[in-house]
Motif scaffolding. Sequence first.
Motif, PDB file in Angstrom:
ATOM      1  N   SER A   1     -14.635 -24.723  41.521  1.00  0.00           N
ATOM      2  CA  SER A   1     -14.465 -24.105  40.206  1.00  0.00           C
ATOM      3  C   SER A   1     -14.755 -22.615  40.252  1.00  0.00           C
ATOM      4  N   ASN A   2     -15.743 -22.204  41.053  1.00  0.00           N
ATOM      5  CA  ASN A   2     -16.019 -20.773  41.222  1.00  0.00           C
ATOM      6  C   ASN A   2     -14.803 -20.062  41.811  1.00  0.00           C
ATOM      7  N   ARG A   3     -14.177 -20.703  42.803  1.00  0.00           N
ATOM      8  CA  ARG A   3     -12.990 -20.086  43.433  1.00  0.00           C
ATOM      9  C   ARG A   3     -11.849 -19.974  42.428  1.00  0.00           C
ATOM     10  N   LEU A   4     -11.633 -21.021  41.651  1.00  0.00           N
ATOM     11  CA  LEU A   4     -10.581 -20.965  40.626  1.00  0.00           C
ATOM     12  C   LEU A   4     -10.832 -19.825  39.652  1.00  0.00           C
ATOM     13  N   ALA A   5     -12.091 -19.631  39.275  1.00  0.00           N
ATOM     14  CA  ALA A   5     -12.425 -18.561  38.333  1.00  0.00           C
ATOM     15  C   ALA A   5     -12.125 -17.183  38.933  1.00  0.00           C
ATOM     16  N   ARG A   6     -12.432 -17.006  40.209  1.00  0.00           N
ATOM     17  CA  ARG A   6     -12.141 -15.711  40.845  1.00  0.00           C
ATOM     18  C   ARG A   6     -10.634 -15.457  40.900  1.00  0.00           C
ATOM     19  N   VAL A   7      -9.881 -16.494  41.236  1.00  0.00           N
ATOM     20  CA  VAL A   7      -8.422 -16.366  41.282  1.00  0.00           C
ATOM     21  C   VAL A   7      -7.873 -16.050  39.899  1.00  0.00           C
ATOM     22  N   LEU A   8      -8.322 -16.796  38.897  1.00  0.00           N
ATOM     23  CA  LEU A   8      -7.816 -16.573  37.539  1.00  0.00           C
ATOM     24  C   LEU A   8      -8.164 -15.180  37.042  1.00  0.00           C
ATOM     25  N   ALA A   9      -9.377 -14.720  37.313  1.00  0.00           N
ATOM     26  CA  ALA A   9      -9.771 -13.376  36.883  1.00  0.00           C
ATOM     27  C   ALA A   9      -8.837 -12.330  37.479  1.00  0.00           C
ATOM     28  N   ALA A  10      -8.506 -12.466  38.758  1.00  0.00           N
ATOM     29  CA  ALA A  10      -7.610 -11.511  39.405  1.00  0.00           C
ATOM     30  C   ALA A  10      -6.223 -11.539  38.771  1.00  0.00           C
ATOM     31  N   LEU A  11      -5.717 -12.731  38.468  1.00  0.00           N
ATOM     32  CA  LEU A  11      -4.388 -12.849  37.865  1.00  0.00           C
ATOM     33  C   LEU A  11      -4.371 -12.282  36.450  1.00  0.00           C
ATOM     34  N   LEU A  12      -5.435 -12.511  35.697  1.00  0.00           N
ATOM     35  CA  LEU A  12      -5.514 -11.976  34.338  1.00  0.00           C
ATOM     36  C   LEU A  12      -5.586 -10.457  34.353  1.00  0.00           C
ATOM     37  N   ILE A  13      -6.423  -9.912  35.222  1.00  0.00           N
ATOM     38  CA  ILE A  13      -6.588  -8.459  35.297  1.00  0.00           C
ATOM     39  C   ILE A  13      -5.259  -7.788  35.632  1.00  0.00           C
ATOM     40  N   ASP A  14      -4.517  -8.365  36.562  1.00  0.00           N
ATOM     41  CA  ASP A  14      -3.249  -7.764  36.971  1.00  0.00           C
ATOM     42  C   ASP A  14      -2.249  -7.698  35.821  1.00  0.00           C
ATOM     43  N   ARG A  15      -2.344  -8.627  34.875  1.00  0.00           N
ATOM     44  CA  ARG A  15      -1.414  -8.635  33.738  1.00  0.00           C
ATOM     45  C   ARG A  15      -2.032  -8.014  32.488  1.00  0.00           C
ATOM     46  N   GLY A  16      -3.214  -7.381  32.645  1.00  0.00           N
ATOM     47  CA  GLY A  16      -3.846  -6.705  31.524  1.00  0.00           C
ATOM     48  C   GLY A  16      -4.441  -7.644  30.491  1.00  0.00           C
ATOM     49  N   LEU A  17      -4.834  -8.856  30.924  1.00  0.00           N
ATOM     50  CA  LEU A  17      -5.385  -9.857  30.011  1.00  0.00           C
ATOM     51  C   LEU A  17      -6.884 -10.007  30.238  1.00  0.00           C
ATOM     52  N   THR A  18      -7.597 -10.461  29.221  1.00  0.00           N
ATOM     53  CA  THR A  18      -9.062 -10.511  29.319  1.00  0.00           C
ATOM     54  C   THR A  18      -9.661 -11.864  28.983  1.00  0.00           C
ATOM     55  N   GLU A  19      -8.830 -12.873  28.658  1.00  0.00           N
ATOM     56  CA  GLU A  19      -9.347 -14.192  28.301  1.00  0.00           C
ATOM     57  C   GLU A  19      -8.584 -15.260  29.075  1.00  0.00           C
TER      58      GLU A  19
END
Length: 395
Positions: free
Chosen positions: A113-131
Amino acid sequence: MKLRGGFDLTYCSNIHAGESWADVRGALASALPDVRRHLGTTGPLAIGLRLSAQAAEELEQPAALEAFTRFLRDGNYYVPTINGFPFGAFHRARVKETVYLPDWRDRRRIDYSNRLARVLAALLIDRGLTEGSISTVPGAFKGHAGAPEDQAAIARGILQHAEQLAALRDSTGVTIALAIEPEPACVIETTDEAIDFFTRYLLDESFVRAGSRLTVEQVRRHVGICFDACHMAVEFEDHAASLAALDRAGIRVPKFQISAALRVSDPSVGSPGRRALEKFADGVYLHQVVAKSGHTLRRYVDLPDALAGASKDAPQREEWRIHFHVPVFLGVMGDLETTQPDLEAVLDLIKKRTDAPCLEVETYTWDVLPVEHRTSEMSEAIARELSWTRQRMEA
């Protein structure tokens, strides 16, 4: 895609077979253009990403992650949520109760779950999203973890992960919520059980302080409920009362899974509905059954158990609801009905919410759906489910 009111509507990629990142990436590259074509939209298209532990580890490698972010940019796609429920194989092999393993007592579930969170954070940041959100197993399978000490261990595991989510928010500005998904036959099965678990552990200040560096408010921010409309209908939940109770308890609902279950109003031996059900008793997934007679509920861990049960002792008037995700646009399937009316009621309730949760259509059972109900190609069916949901949300 974005709906009126700010809701993200997506579908879960667990409908596609594939456990490696190469398999997942190939399935998305093939399906997404077709889904977009059937939808007739050129705007941003959301993906509910399902990653096994293997795929998550492979995607987190810098080259793979950069290539995927380019794929998302080039295709005008974005990922608002990840399905972190199935850790291992999920298609074309026996899954059943092993889908809940490792559960939240196991360090592997926390690390995944920690790894999924790191991946999701990177994908969100790249698209300018914060949630974003990550749905997960409801603690554990009840048959694996029924004692109070098991529940406390589950809560400690969730808190360890929540610490990582809080740290990610501090370092990136991205808020990710773990969305625990109540499901029949699990430690957290009903709304009442969810509220009880949160109240006794995750929102209890003394328990939180003893097991983490978090405040209760941080836990509220980063841990909530994934409200799966299929699961709640199987449990005969009053959806309005459930959501109101979660709100009163201060428990977030960052994610709704848009799904429908099978329903049989006459499951008596020899009835057309009962005969039709036999085709749905596959050897891959667990299809829990809840039978209701008056105010009494009887539960079966799997559909074959219900079909083989002591039918002579069953009440004459009984309704069965079966945990088998079926296309949401179907209200009737031959001699069977679905819980589509329950789903429509849930969508009406969502429209009134101001917190704009993510809506994820989840019909992962495509491969085991009896062939007579697979009346179109998969991408067309996905688009039809998304269109059906969008129309009802924007009506």
